[in-house]
Design an enzyme around this catalytic site. Structure first.
Site, PDB file in Angstrom:
ATOM      1  N   TYR A 217      -3.850   8.339   7.281  1.00  0.00           N
ATOM      2  CA  TYR A 217      -2.577   7.917   6.687  1.00  0.00           C
ATOM      3  C   TYR A 217      -1.516   7.705   7.768  1.00  0.00           C
ATOM      4  O   TYR A 217      -0.786   6.704   7.753  1.00  0.00           O
ATOM      5  CB  TYR A 217      -2.119   8.974   5.686  1.00  0.00           C
ATOM      6  CG  TYR A 217      -0.839   8.637   4.965  1.00  0.00           C
ATOM      7  CD1 TYR A 217      -0.837   7.751   3.894  1.00  0.00           C
ATOM      8  CD2 TYR A 217       0.369   9.222   5.337  1.00  0.00           C
ATOM      9  CE1 TYR A 217       0.335   7.454   3.216  1.00  0.00           C
ATOM     10  CE2 TYR A 217       1.538   8.935   4.669  1.00  0.00           C
ATOM     11  CZ  TYR A 217       1.524   8.042   3.614  1.00  0.00           C
ATOM     12  OH  TYR A 217       2.683   7.747   2.950  1.00  0.00           O
TER      13      TYR A 217
ATOM     14  N   SER B 202       7.444   5.846   6.081  1.00  0.00           N
ATOM     15  CA  SER B 202       7.432   7.305   6.119  1.00  0.00           C
ATOM     16  C   SER B 202       7.888   7.762   7.494  1.00  0.00           C
ATOM     17  O   SER B 202       7.773   7.024   8.482  1.00  0.00           O
ATOM     18  CB  SER B 202       6.011   7.810   5.847  1.00  0.00           C
ATOM     19  OG  SER B 202       5.885   9.180   6.131  1.00  0.00           O
TER      20      SER B 202
ATOM     21  N   ALA C  69       2.599   0.476  -8.517  1.00  0.00           N
ATOM     22  CA  ALA C  69       3.653   0.661  -9.520  1.00  0.00           C
ATOM     23  C   ALA C  69       3.273   1.611 -10.638  1.00  0.00           C
ATOM     24  O   ALA C  69       4.103   1.920 -11.485  1.00  0.00           O
ATOM     25  CB  ALA C  69       4.031  -0.696 -10.114  1.00  0.00           C
TER      26      ALA C  69
END
Length: 339
Positions: free
Chosen positions: A156, A143, A15
């Site tokens: 990733y 993603s 965050a």
């Protein structure tokens, strides 16, 4: 929505910056109480100020999501402060820009621990609290790379693929148990976030997101919409749609295309500072906010996302247009036959 509070209680991991920062602010704009989880306290303080200015409440909980005990403790802290958690957004990530041949075991381990296992630990902590109440929503910030791997980001891409498989597996178990906890995954395009300023890199030039680039507020709107509409999966951006569908239809051609274009498209023309700080093992000091350095290229709106969020209205409009065109053409045909 929690039965003991007047506003929803939300947890956002990662965050302190980027999509997580924008998402926390978006929930605050509708009066939410937000638990802010990340490692960097500078960014967390900035996020708390933004949440409070937007009309929400916030609690800072410094957390490394790679540690399940820290994640569990953070969940307890949020509930002790605000009450039962209604929404949990898994977003924290790290990455390494590097050819796979130059990656180390520690690189792969750390990216996996944060970007994959961090989602697992967050989901488990949320489910432990939501299952007994039979309500709540968990959002995985995904993603296009959950479906389509690209060069220079093997760790990733592997983590995002793993999140996809994990999420689908857990969702089937929730359905089997007739549990009303919603588990959603929002697949994102390239975003203008600060990660490109602090991600570990072995590239000769500065990393950049692969165009087209979107502002993190686009992602935040998609996450909010997925929560409100109980969508299992939401694709954001035309580039995400093209990558996912293209990988299903022409995977080998995509391999060849990315082999030729995937290196240059992920780098700017500027040389990278060999001594620049990275956040793989610890936060980079400072408050970076939600946006990265690509504001001049980033889009504030995704027409594809708008169409997806309003697809019933769009279908109705298309249906009306087709009906009108058909009627006009039919009338012309009748007129022609009459003459």
């Amino acid at each position: 929505m929690s039965g003991t509070t007047d506003s929803e209680v939300v947890v956002v991991t990662g965050a302190s910056a980027g999509v997580g920062r924008a998402t926390a602010r978006a929930f605050a704009e509708r009066g939410a109480k937000v638990g802010l989880l990340a490692r960097g306290e500078d960014g967390l303080k900035g996020a708390r100020e933004e949440v409070e200015r937007a009309g929400g409440e916030a609690i800072i909980v410094p957390t490394d999501v790679a540690d399940p005990d820290e994640v569990e403790a953070a969940a307890e802290t949020v509930e002790d402060t605000f009450g039962p958690i209604d929404v949990w957004v898994n977003n924290a990530m790290v990455s390494v820009f590097s050819p796979a041949a130059e990656m180390t075991d520690d690189d792969y381990r750390r990216v996996t621990e944060v970007t994959y296992l961090g989602y697992v630990y967050g989901t488990q902590a949320a489910l432990d609290r939501m299952r007994p109440r039979d309500e709540g929503t968990i959002v995985q910030v995904g993603s296009a790379l959950a479906y389509r791997g690209i060069p220079l980001q093997s760790a990733y891409c592997g983590a995002k693929h793993a999140i996809q498989g994990y999420t689908e597996s857990v969702r089937t178990e929730l359905l089997h148990d007739d549990c009303d906890v919603q588990l959603s995954m929002v697949q994102m395009p390239a975003m203008n976030t600060p990660q490109f300023e602090w991600t570990k890199t072995r590239l000769p030039r500065k990393p950049q997101p692969v165009p087209p680039i979107y502002q993190p507020e686009v992602a935040a709107r998609a996450i909010i919409w997925a929560v409100d509409h109980s969508r299992d999966e939401l694709w954001v951006g035309r580039s995400t749609v093209k990558a996912i569908l293209g990988n299903r239809l022409i995977p080998r051609r995509l391999d060849n295309y990315l082999a030729q274009s995937g290196y240059d498209s992920q780098q700017t023309d500027e040389p990278v500072d060999p001594d620049r700080e990275h956040n793989l093992y610890g936060p980079v000091s400072g408050d970076f906010g939600a946006h990265g350095p690509f504001d001049d290229q980033a889009r504030d709106l995704s027409y594809q996302l708008q169409a997806s969020m309003h697809r019933r209205v769009l279908a109705l409009i298309i249906g009306l247009v087709v009906a009108i065109v058909s009627a006009v053409l039919g009338q012309r045909i009748v007129s022609t036959d009459s003459s």
